[in-house]
Design an enzyme around this catalytic site. Structure first.
Site, short mmCIF file in Angstrom:
data_model
loop_
_atom_site.label_atom_id
_atom_site.label_comp_id
_atom_site.label_asym_id
_atom_site.label_seq_id
_atom_site.Cartn_x
_atom_site.Cartn_y
_atom_site.Cartn_z
N GLU A 231 0.97 -0.99 0.08
CA GLU A 231 -0.11 0.21 0.06
C GLU A 231 1.13 1.25 0.00
O GLU A 231 1.79 1.20 0.88
CB GLU A 231 -1.13 0.27 1.47
CG GLU A 231 -1.76 1.04 1.32
CD GLU A 231 -2.40 1.55 2.73
OE1 GLU A 231 -3.07 2.25 2.66
OE2 GLU A 231 -2.72 0.49 3.36
N GLU A 322 -8.03 1.94 -3.41
CA GLU A 322 -8.27 1.36 -1.97
C GLU A 322 -9.56 2.96 -2.16
O GLU A 322 -9.33 3.77 -1.48
CB GLU A 322 -7.41 1.74 -1.11
CG GLU A 322 -6.34 0.45 -0.68
CD GLU A 322 -5.54 0.15 0.43
OE1 GLU A 322 -6.20 1.00 1.35
OE2 GLU A 322 -5.21 -0.57 0.22
N ASP A 352 -11.81 -0.45 1.03
CA ASP A 352 -10.59 0.11 2.97
C ASP A 352 -11.90 0.13 3.97
O ASP A 352 -13.38 0.85 3.67
CB ASP A 352 -9.47 1.46 2.25
CG ASP A 352 -8.82 1.19 3.73
OD1 ASP A 352 -8.88 0.78 4.37
OD2 ASP A 352 -8.25 2.46 3.53
N GLU A 409 -5.91 -5.87 7.64
CA GLU A 409 -4.99 -4.39 8.19
C GLU A 409 -4.79 -4.48 10.02
O GLU A 409 -6.24 -4.48 10.27
CB GLU A 409 -5.40 -3.24 7.64
CG GLU A 409 -6.57 -2.44 7.86
CD GLU A 409 -7.12 -1.20 7.23
OE1 GLU A 409 -5.69 -0.82 6.77
OE2 GLU A 409 -7.90 -1.28 7.67
#
Length: 455
Positions: A231, A322, A352, A409
């Site tokens: 990312e 995202e 996201d 995440e």
């Protein structure tokens, strides 16, 4: 030529009455019969000067989303609501000494009164009485009155400055995540305004001088640790203040619109990174970049990405976008159409922060997405909340059933990674694997990851 004194007196009396009416119209708001802004401020000035040894407090009232009320229910209903608020303020003023009331503009009202209790007691009074402002009017919409409060510290201060501090308190109240009705001014609010303005003043120079650094956080296989993607995140390396955290400048950029310029800068850097891996003969991994709700309003966004991919000669599948779950909550169908246009040119779409905006699970099948990215709150709290593990398991199974990838995440421990893998989630990112790192360090990480897997 004789003069009729009686007639002249009558004419003079009529003129005086007309002047009084003109003055009254300027001093009294015709809709609410409260003082107009000018008269309200002048009365405050007179009172503060007359009682310079006493403490006063200023309160600013406004109706949250008043324009929506006008749009949905009509201007006549809006006027009735303004009159209702004026009536409630008169009631409230009965418990306050030396009270002055005014309608400043639109749905904004003011109240200035003597402060003869401590701020703690005043806060308790506000908490007890605030519901009287919002209850009992209509049951078909929720009425929220925002009150910014400034305890006047210096009676010689200009009334406009006093009002400005109450405005800052109102803004704090509106931006509060808890949805409170009132807030007191404190000096940090002015400091925040100054700091945000400084950031705004420096942002264009920072972009021109490449002060923004695009770093990469690895995405890894939860069981093997193999590098699967990255990312792209942005850091501001300020020449005087060092690295500034994104939480300090991103919200400012979202408010002033600069976020779109910064996003485009990050996209370009991410494409350049992918190009460098191609030129170096390294194994390619996709890089995900953030696309804000502000970017999605740009009709030329798909062509902008297409031009960027063409500029660097990279396949679209290596650039992932995202888009936060909350972006889909604003005019969902329009956003879905815009995201579909991005997907049509071959870009991979990740949702996201899934789990933060409480979107309808039924809509997941309609949304043009390829991957769900689970919010870190899911990961950190699953073992602390008895129901969280059930929800987490359900979301992963649902994603798999819809042929969506799942990325977790915020993974910080080996146990979290193992648990998520047992649920069917195979990819994650977080400090357990790596913090966001420079492009140079990421290249080293990629080589080491490949070496560990091959061994």
């Amino acid at each position: 030529m004789s003069v009729d004194i009686a007639v002249e007196n009558e004419n003079l009396k009529n003129k005086l009455n007309a002047y009084e009416e003109i003055i009254k119209k300027h001093e009294i708001d015709s809709l609410t019969e409260l003082y107009s802004r000018q008269k309200f401020f002048s009365e405050i000035r007179r009172t503060l000067d007359a009682d310079s040894d006493k403490r006063f407090i200023f309160m600013r009232f406004d109706i949250d989303h008043f324009q929506l009320i006008n749009s949905f229910f009509g201007l006549e209903e809006g006027d009735k609501l303004l009159q209702y608020l004026a009536f409630k303020m008169r009631q409230f003023s009965l418990i306050l000494p030396s009270c002055i009331l005014g309608r400043i503009e639109g749905d904004i009202f003011g109240l200035c009164c003597q402060l003869n209790v401590s701020l703690n007691i005043l806060q308790a009074m506000m908490q007890q009485n605030i519901q009287s402002f919002v209850g009992g009017y209509r049951a078909d919409y929720e009425l929220r009155i925002i009150i910014g409060i400034y305890p006047i510290e210096d009676n010689s201060m200009a009334v406009e400055s006093i009002y400005s501090k109450a405005v800052l308190a109102s803004k704090k109240c509106k931006e509060s995540a808890t949805g409170g009705y009132f807030a007191f001014y404190d000096e940090s609010m002015s400091e925040t305004i100054v700091k945000n303005q400084r950031i705004t003043n420096q942002m264009n120079v920072a972009l021109k001088e490449n002060q923004f650094e695009v770093v990469l956080q690895p995405k890894c296989h939860l069981q093997t640790g193999k590098l699967i993607g990255a990312e792209a995140l942005v850091r501001w390396k300020h020449p005087e203040n060092g690295y500034l955290p994104p939480s300090e400048f991103i919200p400012v950029f979202e408010k002033n619109g600069f976020i779109s310029k910064l996003d485009e800068y990050v996209w370009d850097k991410a494409c350049a990174y992918i190009r460098s891996w191609i030129d170096s003969g390294l194994d390619l991994v996709p890089v995900s970049v953030n696309v804000s709700r502000y970017d999605l309003r740009n009709q030329s966004l798909p062509s902008k990405f297409a031009q960027m991919l063409d500029k660097y000669g990279i396949p679209a599948k290596y650039l992932h976008l995202e888009i936060t779950e909350s972006a889909y909550m604003e005019d969902a169908q329009v956003i879905i159409q815009e995201v579909q246009r991005l997907k049509d040119i071959g870009l991979h779409i990740e949702m996201d922060d899934f789990g933060t905006a409480y979107s309808s699970l039924n809509m997941l099948n309609e949304m043009p997405i390829d991957t769900l990215k689970l919010d870190m709150s899911f990961i950190r709290n699953y073992e602390k909340s008895p129901g969280k593990d059930v929800i987490l398991s359900f979301v992963v199974k649902l994603a798999n059933a819809l042929n969506l990838g799942v990325i977790a995440e915020g993974i910080e421990t080996k146990e979290q990674a193992a648990y998520l893998f047992s649920l069917g989630c195979s990819t994650g990112q977080g400090y357990y694997f790596s913090k966001p790192i420079s492009k140079q360090d990421f290249d080293i990480f990629a080589v080491q990851s490949a070496a560990v897997i091959s061994a």
